[in-house]
Structures are given as structure tokens and as C-alpha cells.
Scaffold this active site. Structure first.
Site, PDB file in Angstrom:
ATOM      1  N   ARG A 225       0.850  -1.188   0.000  1.00  0.00           N
ATOM      2  CA  ARG A 225       0.000   0.000   0.000  1.00  0.00           C
ATOM      3  C   ARG A 225       0.889   1.243   0.000  1.00  0.00           C
ATOM      4  O   ARG A 225       1.884   1.301   0.723  1.00  0.00           O
ATOM      5  CB  ARG A 225      -0.913   0.040   1.229  1.00  0.00           C
ATOM      6  CG  ARG A 225      -2.063  -0.960   1.213  1.00  0.00           C
ATOM      7  CD  ARG A 225      -3.100  -0.654   0.132  1.00  0.00           C
ATOM      8  NE  ARG A 225      -4.211  -1.610   0.118  1.00  0.00           N
ATOM      9  CZ  ARG A 225      -4.285  -2.677  -0.684  1.00  0.00           C
ATOM     10  NH1 ARG A 225      -3.316  -2.933  -1.538  1.00  0.00           N
ATOM     11  NH2 ARG A 225      -5.337  -3.470  -0.636  1.00  0.00           N
ATOM     12  N   HIS A 273      -0.904  -0.344  -9.691  1.00  0.00           N
ATOM     13  CA  HIS A 273      -1.570  -1.238  -8.721  1.00  0.00           C
ATOM     14  C   HIS A 273      -2.059  -2.527  -9.404  1.00  0.00           C
ATOM     15  O   HIS A 273      -3.260  -2.837  -9.378  1.00  0.00           O
ATOM     16  CB  HIS A 273      -2.742  -0.511  -8.028  1.00  0.00           C
ATOM     17  CG  HIS A 273      -3.127  -1.150  -6.720  1.00  0.00           C
ATOM     18  ND1 HIS A 273      -3.530  -0.422  -5.633  1.00  0.00           N
ATOM     19  CD2 HIS A 273      -3.174  -2.452  -6.329  1.00  0.00           C
ATOM     20  CE1 HIS A 273      -3.816  -1.243  -4.629  1.00  0.00           C
ATOM     21  NE2 HIS A 273      -3.601  -2.488  -5.034  1.00  0.00           N
TER      22      HIS A 273
HETATM   23  N1  NAP Z   1      -0.579  -4.349  -4.920  1.00  0.00           N
HETATM   24  C1  NAP Z   1      -1.481  -5.295  -4.970  1.00  0.00           C
HETATM   25  O1  NAP Z   1      -1.995  -5.586  -6.044  1.00  0.00           O
HETATM   26  C2  NAP Z   1      -1.859  -6.060  -3.734  1.00  0.00           C
HETATM   27  C3  NAP Z   1      -2.570  -7.267  -3.866  1.00  0.00           C
HETATM   28  C4  NAP Z   1      -2.833  -8.020  -2.717  1.00  0.00           C
HETATM   29  C5  NAP Z   1      -2.437  -7.559  -1.456  1.00  0.00           C
HETATM   30  N2  NAP Z   1      -1.764  -6.375  -1.366  1.00  0.00           N
HETATM   31  C6  NAP Z   1      -1.314  -5.892  -0.038  1.00  0.00           C
HETATM   32  O2  NAP Z   1      -0.503  -6.872   0.585  1.00  0.00           O
HETATM   33  C7  NAP Z   1      -0.779  -6.827   1.986  1.00  0.00           C
HETATM   34  C8  NAP Z   1      -0.318  -8.094   2.661  1.00  0.00           C
HETATM   35  O3  NAP Z   1      -1.206  -9.152   2.339  1.00  0.00           O
HETATM   36  P1  NAP Z   1      -1.183 -10.547   3.115  1.00  0.00           P
HETATM   37  O4  NAP Z   1      -2.331 -11.334   2.611  1.00  0.00           O
HETATM   38  O5  NAP Z   1       0.170 -11.154   3.071  1.00  0.00           O
HETATM   39  O6  NAP Z   1      -1.458 -10.035   4.623  1.00  0.00           O
HETATM   40  P2  NAP Z   1      -1.436 -10.867   5.973  1.00  0.00           P
HETATM   41  O7  NAP Z   1      -1.499 -12.342   5.691  1.00  0.00           O
HETATM   42  O8  NAP Z   1      -2.452 -10.260   6.865  1.00  0.00           O
HETATM   43  O9  NAP Z   1       0.031 -10.576   6.553  1.00  0.00           O
HETATM   44  C9  NAP Z   1       0.392  -9.333   7.044  1.00  0.00           C
HETATM   45  C10 NAP Z   1       1.799  -9.415   7.616  1.00  0.00           C
HETATM   46  O10 NAP Z   1       2.184  -8.119   8.079  1.00  0.00           O
HETATM   47  C11 NAP Z   1       2.605  -8.223   9.440  1.00  0.00           C
HETATM   48  N3  NAP Z   1       2.262  -7.002  10.170  1.00  0.00           N
HETATM   49  C12 NAP Z   1       1.069  -6.372  10.265  1.00  0.00           C
HETATM   50  N4  NAP Z   1       1.153  -5.293  11.066  1.00  0.00           N
HETATM   51  C13 NAP Z   1       2.427  -5.256  11.498  1.00  0.00           C
HETATM   52  C14 NAP Z   1       3.139  -4.368  12.353  1.00  0.00           C
HETATM   53  N5  NAP Z   1       2.540  -3.332  12.950  1.00  0.00           N
HETATM   54  N6  NAP Z   1       4.439  -4.617  12.568  1.00  0.00           N
HETATM   55  C15 NAP Z   1       5.066  -5.680  11.993  1.00  0.00           C
HETATM   56  N7  NAP Z   1       4.442  -6.563  11.162  1.00  0.00           N
HETATM   57  C16 NAP Z   1       3.137  -6.335  10.926  1.00  0.00           C
HETATM   58  C17 NAP Z   1       1.844  -9.395   9.995  1.00  0.00           C
HETATM   59  O11 NAP Z   1       2.486  -9.872  11.161  1.00  0.00           O
HETATM   60  P3  NAP Z   1       1.953 -11.192  11.943  1.00  0.00           P
HETATM   61  O12 NAP Z   1       2.276 -12.346  11.013  1.00  0.00           O
HETATM   62  O13 NAP Z   1       2.742 -11.210  13.170  1.00  0.00           O
HETATM   63  O14 NAP Z   1       0.477 -11.000  12.127  1.00  0.00           O
HETATM   64  C18 NAP Z   1       1.897 -10.371   8.820  1.00  0.00           C
HETATM   65  O15 NAP Z   1       3.111 -11.058   8.809  1.00  0.00           O
HETATM   66  C19 NAP Z   1      -2.290  -6.562   2.031  1.00  0.00           C
HETATM   67  O16 NAP Z   1      -2.685  -6.017   3.263  1.00  0.00           O
HETATM   68  C20 NAP Z   1      -2.493  -5.597   0.884  1.00  0.00           C
HETATM   69  O17 NAP Z   1      -2.410  -4.280   1.348  1.00  0.00           O
HETATM   70  C21 NAP Z   1      -1.466  -5.613  -2.475  1.00  0.00           C
END
Ligand code: NAP
Length: 310
Positions: A225, A273
Site C-alpha cells: 500500500r 496497482h
Molecule cells: N498491490 C497489490 O496488487 C496487492 C494485492 C494483494 C495484497 N496487497 C497488499 O498486501 C498486503 C499483505 O497481504 P497478506 O495477505 O500477506 O497479509 P497478511 O497475511 O495479513 O500478513 C500481514 C503481515 O504483516 C505483518 N504485520 C502487520 N502489522 C504489522 C506491524 N505493525 N508490525 C510488523 N508486522 C506487521 C503481519 O504480522 P503477523 O504475522 O505477526 O500478524 C503479517 O506477517 C495486504 O494487506 C495488501 O495491502 C497488495
């Protein structure tokens, strides 16, 4: 059961209708703005739905995000508090995201950023090639996407570090945790991939201090993001040559305004994006399963913790 589809991708609504009616016969799909009687609707499938819409649905029980991030839902101040938010976890999207991450790492590692410039100057010149095993890649966020990226990048021979909120143990990955682990994580990362959700705690996390902790000549790839990065600090780090380049799939304001300096910066590469695009053909299954769970009064999967913000 009546389900409302509210998405900014209006070209996909008929496909969603066909898929949902085939997968869950008996479920009625309404497509925003043709809501009908608001109290009929128990589930909403949403991507960037207008703020305030969900609050007008008195019987709403669950909102399924049509993207893997949920910041587009949680930033609606009128979002009803008792409603379950389920995020999308689609292995097809995870693969797309890892492909983009691998591209970003190889783009900078193999110096295609510089060779692109050389080509524009008709310049045939060889550059030294850094050793893969000596170039550390950092993955910020080790969730569904980050963990997959970290594993795949490691399999190419790069040393990989990861950072997450809670401690992790991933084979071959040096894992760091929390605020205490952030400086050590950033200190030796030459290519940094952002895969954090945008929350109150992560907004602006890549600021001048964080960039300053990264080694001179390192690279940033943001496919999560735009709000994670303080763009003025990024531009400053590029201007000072502290950062050698950035690949950005996301920006603080989207679409990126035409006169924004990131568009024309010679060491910034922008994509609109597209790192991961929801494919209804694969996303329908996890969504349909969650609707079935809700109907069977079972806990839904990948429910968002509103306090955590993801
Ligand atoms: N550009 C695009 O097209 C696109 C497409 C899809 C997704 N995305 C982005 O990718 C992001 C990640 O997706 P995901 O499915 O992998 O998410 P996820 O499974 O919820 O994983 C989020 C990770 O971030 C860590 N995290 C969250 N808050 C934190 C903090 N304050 N300090 C340290 N670590 C933190 C979490 O830690 P824990 O493991 O300890 O909970 C987890 O490891 C999405 O939220 C979205 O914004 C972008």
C-alpha cells in the site's frame, strides 16, 4: 440469503453473478446500486464500496473483501461494528504477488534499471554483477503473501530476512519481530519488499529514519500500500543517492496524479496497482466457502481483527 456486490470493477459484475449463482444456488445476488430492500441483505462482497453504504444495511452479518487488503473497508468511519469482516485469501493472488516481487528483486539485482538507461543512450556497456548469495533481500510482512515471496526468493539463492509483528520461524529466513527488531532488520537489507497491511501502526513506517537505516545504494519495492511510505522521504533518499532505485506498484494517492514527481524520477519505476489482481474465477471459492460457513453458523476464515487493523 441475499448478497450485495459493491465493487469499483464494474466490468466484472456479470461474471461474479454467474459464478455465485452456479456455486451457491439459492443465493440471490444484488448489484450496487440496485440494492432493493436494504434489510434483505446479509452479506456484502466489497471492493472500494462507497463509504456509508454498508451502514445502511441493517441485517448485514458479513463483509467479504474482494481484495487481500482490508484498509478500503476499515477506513469507512461508518462501518458497522458488529459485522464480521473476512479478507480474501486466494492462492492465485498470492502467486501473482510473488511473481511481481521476484521481478522486482531480479530487476534491481541484475541492474536492468541501469541497462534501460544505457539502452536509451545507445550505450553498450557491461556492469559488474553482484553475487546473489551476498545480496540480502528483506520482506516486511510475513503473512500469506510475504511468507510465499520470502520462500521463493530464498530458493533463488538470496539471503532473506523477514519482519513481522509476532515471532516467526520460516526455514532459511532470518526472522525479526516488532519495533525492537526493525533496525537490525533494515540495517543489512539491500532490496526491501513491502508486504505489510496499511494500518494505524504501519502508516508511514518507511520514513526518513527507516530509509536512513537501510544500506547506501539499496532498493525499495512497494507492492502493498502506498500509505506505508512517506513519499517525500523516498524522493529525498533517491535525490541524495542513498537509495539507488524504487519500484512502486502502489502510491499514497491512486491514480498517481499526472504531475507527481514520482512519475518522472529517473530511478523510479511505476506500475498502476497491478501486482495482484482479483480473479473472480479463483476468488469465488474462498468467498463461497465463507458464505456457507456463515449460513451454517460456523466461524468464517480469515476474519479481520479490527483492533489489529488487518
Ligand atoms: N498491490 C497489490 O496488487 C496487492 C494485492 C494483494 C495484497 N496487497 C497488499 O498486501 C498486503 C499483505 O497481504 P497478506 O495477505 O500477506 O497479509 P497478511 O497475511 O495479513 O500478513 C500481514 C503481515 O504483516 C505483518 N504485520 C502487520 N502489522 C504489522 C506491524 N505493525 N508490525 C510488523 N508486522 C506487521 C503481519 O504480522 P503477523 O504475522 O505477526 O500478524 C503479517 O506477517 C495486504 O494487506 C495488501 O495491502 C497488495
Amino acid at each position: 440469503m441475499v448478497v450485495l456486490l459493491a465493487t469499483s470493477h464494474t466490468d466484472e459484475v456479470e461474471l461474479w453473478r454467474r459464478l455465485l449463482e452456479k456455486r451457491l444456488p439459492g443465493v440471490e445476488l444484488r448489484i450496487y446500486p440496485a440494492i432493493g430492500e436494504p434489510s434483505d441483505i446479509e452479506v456484502a462482497l466489497a471492493w472500494k464500496a462507497p463509504h456509508g453504504l454498508l451502514a445502511t444495511l441493517p441485517q448485514l452479518r458479513m463483509v467479504c473483501s474482494l481484495g487481500m487488503g482490508v484498509d478500503h473497508l476499515l477506513d469507512d468511519p461508518t462501518l458497522p461494528s458488529g459485522v464480521v469482516i473476512a479478507r480474501l485469501v486466494d492462492s492465485n493472488m498470492v502467486e501473482q504477488m510473488s511473481e511481481y516481487a521476484l521481478y522486482g528483486v531480479l530487476h534491481f539485482h541484475r541492474r536492468f534499471d541501469v541497462y534501460e538507461r544505457f539502452q536509451s543512450e545507445h550505450r553498450w556497456q557491461e556492469l559488474p554483477l553482484p553475487h546473489t548469495a551476498a545480496r540480502r533481500v528483506g520482506v516486511m510482512g510475513l503473512g500469506e503473501i510475504g511468507a510465499d515471496c520470502a520462500r521463493k526468493i530464498r530458493s533463488l539463492g538470496f539471503p532473506v530476512s523477514g519482519w513481522s509483528r509476532t515471532p516467526k520461524s520460516l526455514p532459511g529466513i532470518q526472522c525479526h519481530t516488532g519495533k525492537e527488531g526493525l533496525n537490525a532488520f533494515l540495517a543489512d537489507v539491500e532490496i526491501l519488499l513491502l508486504l505489510l497491511p496499511l494500518t494505524e501502526r504501519t502508516a508511514g513506517i518507511i520514513d526518513a529514519r527507516a530509509l536512513g537505516r537501510m544500506p547506501h545504494g539499496s532498493y525499495l519495492v512497494n507492492l502493498a500500500r502506498g500509505g506505508l511510505v512517506v513519499e517525500s522521504a523516498l524522493l529525498d533518499a533517491l535525490e541524495r543517492d542513498h537509495l539507488a532505485g524504487a519500484l512502486l506498484d502502489v502510491t499514497a494517492v491512486e491514480p498517481l496524479p499526472p504531475d507527481h514527481p514520482l512519475w518522472t524520477h529517473p530511478r523510479v519505476k511505476i506500475t498502476p496497482h497491478i501486482a495482484g489482481l482479483t480473479n473472480p474465477l479463483t476468488a469465488i471459492e474462498p468467498i463461497a466457502r465463507n458464505i456457507e460457513r456463515l449460513m451454517a453458523k460456523q466461524p468464517v476464515t480469515h476474519a479481520v481483527d479490527r483492533e489489529r487493523g488487518y
